[in-house]
Scaffold this motif. Sequence first.
Motif, PDB file in Angstrom:
ATOM      1  N   TYR A   6      15.430   4.653 -24.783  1.00 35.20           N
ATOM      2  CA  TYR A   6      16.495   3.645 -24.822  1.00 35.20           C
ATOM      3  C   TYR A   6      16.936   3.234 -23.424  1.00 35.20           C
ATOM      4  O   TYR A   6      17.226   2.059 -23.183  1.00 35.20           O
ATOM      5  CB  TYR A   6      17.693   4.164 -25.619  1.00 35.20           C
ATOM      6  N   VAL A   7      16.972   4.175 -22.511  1.00 35.28           N
ATOM      7  CA  VAL A   7      17.343   3.860 -21.131  1.00 35.28           C
ATOM      8  C   VAL A   7      16.290   2.943 -20.513  1.00 35.28           C
ATOM      9  O   VAL A   7      16.621   1.954 -19.856  1.00 35.28           O
ATOM     10  CB  VAL A   7      17.508   5.150 -20.300  1.00 35.28           C
ATOM     11  N   GLY A   8      15.032   3.226 -20.734  1.00 36.66           N
ATOM     12  CA  GLY A   8      13.952   2.394 -20.210  1.00 36.66           C
ATOM     13  C   GLY A   8      13.956   0.999 -20.808  1.00 36.66           C
ATOM     14  O   GLY A   8      13.746   0.010 -20.108  1.00 36.66           O
ATOM     15  N   TRP A   9      14.202   0.913 -22.099  1.00 36.80           N
ATOM     16  CA  TRP A   9      14.239  -0.388 -22.780  1.00 36.80           C
ATOM     17  C   TRP A   9      15.390  -1.227 -22.256  1.00 36.80           C
ATOM     18  O   TRP A   9      15.257  -2.424 -22.017  1.00 36.80           O
ATOM     19  CB  TRP A   9      14.370  -0.163 -24.280  1.00 36.80           C
ATOM     20  N   GLY A  10      16.551  -0.602 -22.051  1.00 36.56           N
ATOM     21  CA  GLY A  10      17.708  -1.308 -21.510  1.00 36.56           C
ATOM     22  C   GLY A  10      17.491  -1.748 -20.072  1.00 36.56           C
ATOM     23  O   GLY A  10      17.901  -2.843 -19.675  1.00 36.56           O
ATOM     24  N   THR A  11      16.832  -0.897 -19.291  1.00 37.03           N
ATOM     25  CA  THR A  11      16.520  -1.257 -17.906  1.00 37.03           C
ATOM     26  C   THR A  11      15.572  -2.441 -17.858  1.00 37.03           C
ATOM     27  O   THR A  11      15.745  -3.353 -17.043  1.00 37.03           O
ATOM     28  CB  THR A  11      15.908  -0.051 -17.168  1.00 37.03           C
ATOM     29  N   LEU A  12      14.589  -2.448 -18.723  1.00 41.18           N
ATOM     30  CA  LEU A  12      13.661  -3.575 -18.791  1.00 41.18           C
ATOM     31  C   LEU A  12      14.401  -4.861 -19.152  1.00 41.18           C
ATOM     32  O   LEU A  12      14.123  -5.922 -18.574  1.00 41.18           O
ATOM     33  CB  LEU A  12      12.562  -3.301 -19.816  1.00 41.18           C
ATOM     34  N   ALA A  13      15.355  -4.784 -20.052  1.00 45.28           N
ATOM     35  CA  ALA A  13      16.135  -5.963 -20.431  1.00 45.28           C
ATOM     36  C   ALA A  13      16.945  -6.484 -19.244  1.00 45.28           C
ATOM     37  O   ALA A  13      17.043  -7.696 -19.032  1.00 45.28           O
ATOM     38  CB  ALA A  13      17.052  -5.634 -21.605  1.00 45.28           C
ATOM     39  N   LEU A  14      17.509  -5.575 -18.447  1.00 45.84           N
ATOM     40  CA  LEU A  14      18.257  -5.999 -17.254  1.00 45.84           C
ATOM     41  C   LEU A  14      17.339  -6.639 -16.216  1.00 45.84           C
ATOM     42  O   LEU A  14      17.697  -7.637 -15.581  1.00 45.84           O
ATOM     43  CB  LEU A  14      18.987  -4.806 -16.643  1.00 45.84           C
ATOM     44  N   ILE A  15      16.166  -6.084 -16.036  1.00 45.73           N
ATOM     45  CA  ILE A  15      15.194  -6.658 -15.094  1.00 45.73           C
ATOM     46  C   ILE A  15      14.784  -8.049 -15.558  1.00 45.73           C
ATOM     47  O   ILE A  15      14.690  -8.989 -14.762  1.00 45.73           O
ATOM     48  CB  ILE A  15      13.967  -5.730 -14.950  1.00 45.73           C
ATOM     49  N   ASN A  16      14.562  -8.211 -16.848  1.00 46.25           N
ATOM     50  CA  ASN A  16      14.194  -9.518 -17.392  1.00 46.25           C
ATOM     51  C   ASN A  16      15.301 -10.537 -17.195  1.00 46.25           C
ATOM     52  O   ASN A  16      15.036 -11.706 -16.920  1.00 46.25           O
ATOM     53  CB  ASN A  16      13.839  -9.407 -18.867  1.00 46.25           C
ATOM     54  N   ALA A  17      16.552 -10.112 -17.322  1.00 49.49           N
ATOM     55  CA  ALA A  17      17.674 -11.022 -17.094  1.00 49.49           C
ATOM     56  C   ALA A  17      17.674 -11.505 -15.652  1.00 49.49           C
ATOM     57  O   ALA A  17      17.897 -12.685 -15.378  1.00 49.49           O
ATOM     58  CB  ALA A  17      18.989 -10.331 -17.425  1.00 49.49           C
ATOM     59  N   GLY A  18      17.395 -10.619 -14.716  1.00 45.83           N
ATOM     60  CA  GLY A  18      17.310 -11.009 -13.308  1.00 45.83           C
ATOM     61  C   GLY A  18      16.149 -11.945 -13.041  1.00 45.83           C
ATOM     62  O   GLY A  18      16.284 -12.917 -12.293  1.00 45.83           O
ATOM     63  N   LEU A  19      15.001 -11.666 -13.649  1.00 44.22           N
ATOM     64  CA  LEU A  19      13.843 -12.561 -13.507  1.00 44.22           C
ATOM     65  C   LEU A  19      14.151 -13.939 -14.074  1.00 44.22           C
ATOM     66  O   LEU A  19      13.773 -14.957 -13.483  1.00 44.22           O
ATOM     67  CB  LEU A  19      12.625 -11.977 -14.237  1.00 44.22           C
ATOM     68  N   ALA A  20      14.818 -13.969 -15.201  1.00 40.74           N
ATOM     69  CA  ALA A  20      15.155 -15.255 -15.834  1.00 40.74           C
ATOM     70  C   ALA A  20      16.085 -16.066 -14.942  1.00 40.74           C
ATOM     71  O   ALA A  20      15.892 -17.277 -14.777  1.00 40.74           O
ATOM     72  CB  ALA A  20      15.808 -15.006 -17.192  1.00 40.74           C
ATOM     73  N   GLN A  21      17.079 -15.430 -14.366  1.00 39.39           N
ATOM     74  CA  GLN A  21      17.996 -16.152 -13.489  1.00 39.39           C
ATOM     75  C   GLN A  21      17.274 -16.672 -12.257  1.00 39.39           C
ATOM     76  O   GLN A  21      17.599 -17.743 -11.758  1.00 39.39           O
ATOM     77  CB  GLN A  21      19.166 -15.261 -13.089  1.00 39.39           C
ATOM     78  N   GLY A  22      16.290 -15.942 -11.782  1.00 43.27           N
ATOM     79  CA  GLY A  22      15.489 -16.402 -10.654  1.00 43.27           C
ATOM     80  C   GLY A  22      14.655 -17.623 -10.991  1.00 43.27           C
ATOM     81  O   GLY A  22      14.250 -18.372 -10.105  1.00 43.27           O
ATOM     82  N   LYS A  23      14.381 -17.813 -12.278  1.00 38.38           N
ATOM     83  CA  LYS A  23      13.618 -18.981 -12.728  1.00 38.38           C
ATOM     84  C   LYS A  23      14.525 -20.051 -13.322  1.00 38.38           C
ATOM     85  O   LYS A  23      14.080 -20.909 -14.074  1.00 38.38           O
ATOM     86  CB  LYS A  23      12.564 -18.551 -13.753  1.00 38.38           C
ATOM     87  N   ASN A  24      15.807 -19.994 -13.009  1.00 38.86           N
ATOM     88  CA  ASN A  24      16.807 -20.959 -13.478  1.00 38.86           C
ATOM     89  C   ASN A  24      16.886 -21.010 -15.006  1.00 38.86           C
ATOM     90  O   ASN A  24      17.000 -22.073 -15.601  1.00 38.86           O
ATOM     91  CB  ASN A  24      16.552 -22.354 -12.919  1.00 38.86           C
ATOM     92  N   ARG A  25      16.830 -19.858 -15.634  1.00 35.63           N
ATOM     93  CA  ARG A  25      16.975 -19.751 -17.086  1.00 35.63           C
ATOM     94  C   ARG A  25      18.179 -18.866 -17.396  1.00 35.63           C
ATOM     95  O   ARG A  25      18.711 -18.200 -16.515  1.00 35.63           O
ATOM     96  CB  ARG A  25      15.707 -19.172 -17.706  1.00 35.63           C
TER      97      ARG A  25
END
Length: 51
Positions: A6-25
Motif C-alpha cells: 500500500y505504501v508503494g502504491w500510494g507513492t506511485l500515485a504521488l509520483i504520477n501526480a507530479g509527472l502529470a503536473q509537469g505535463k500541464n495535466r
Amino acid sequence: MNKEFYVGWGTLALINAGLAQGKNRSGLNWFLLSLLLGPIATFCLVTSDKK
C-alpha cells in the motif's frame, strides 16, 4: 497483502501526480486514476504528449 504494498502504491500515485503536473495535466485526477490503475496509469502518462 502487506503494508509495504500500500505504501508503494500510494507513492506511485504521488509520483504520477507530479509527472502529470509537469505535463500541464491535472495532478489530482491522475493521482486518483493512479490509485485505481497503478502502473498502467504511469505508462499512459509517460507515453502521452505534453498538453
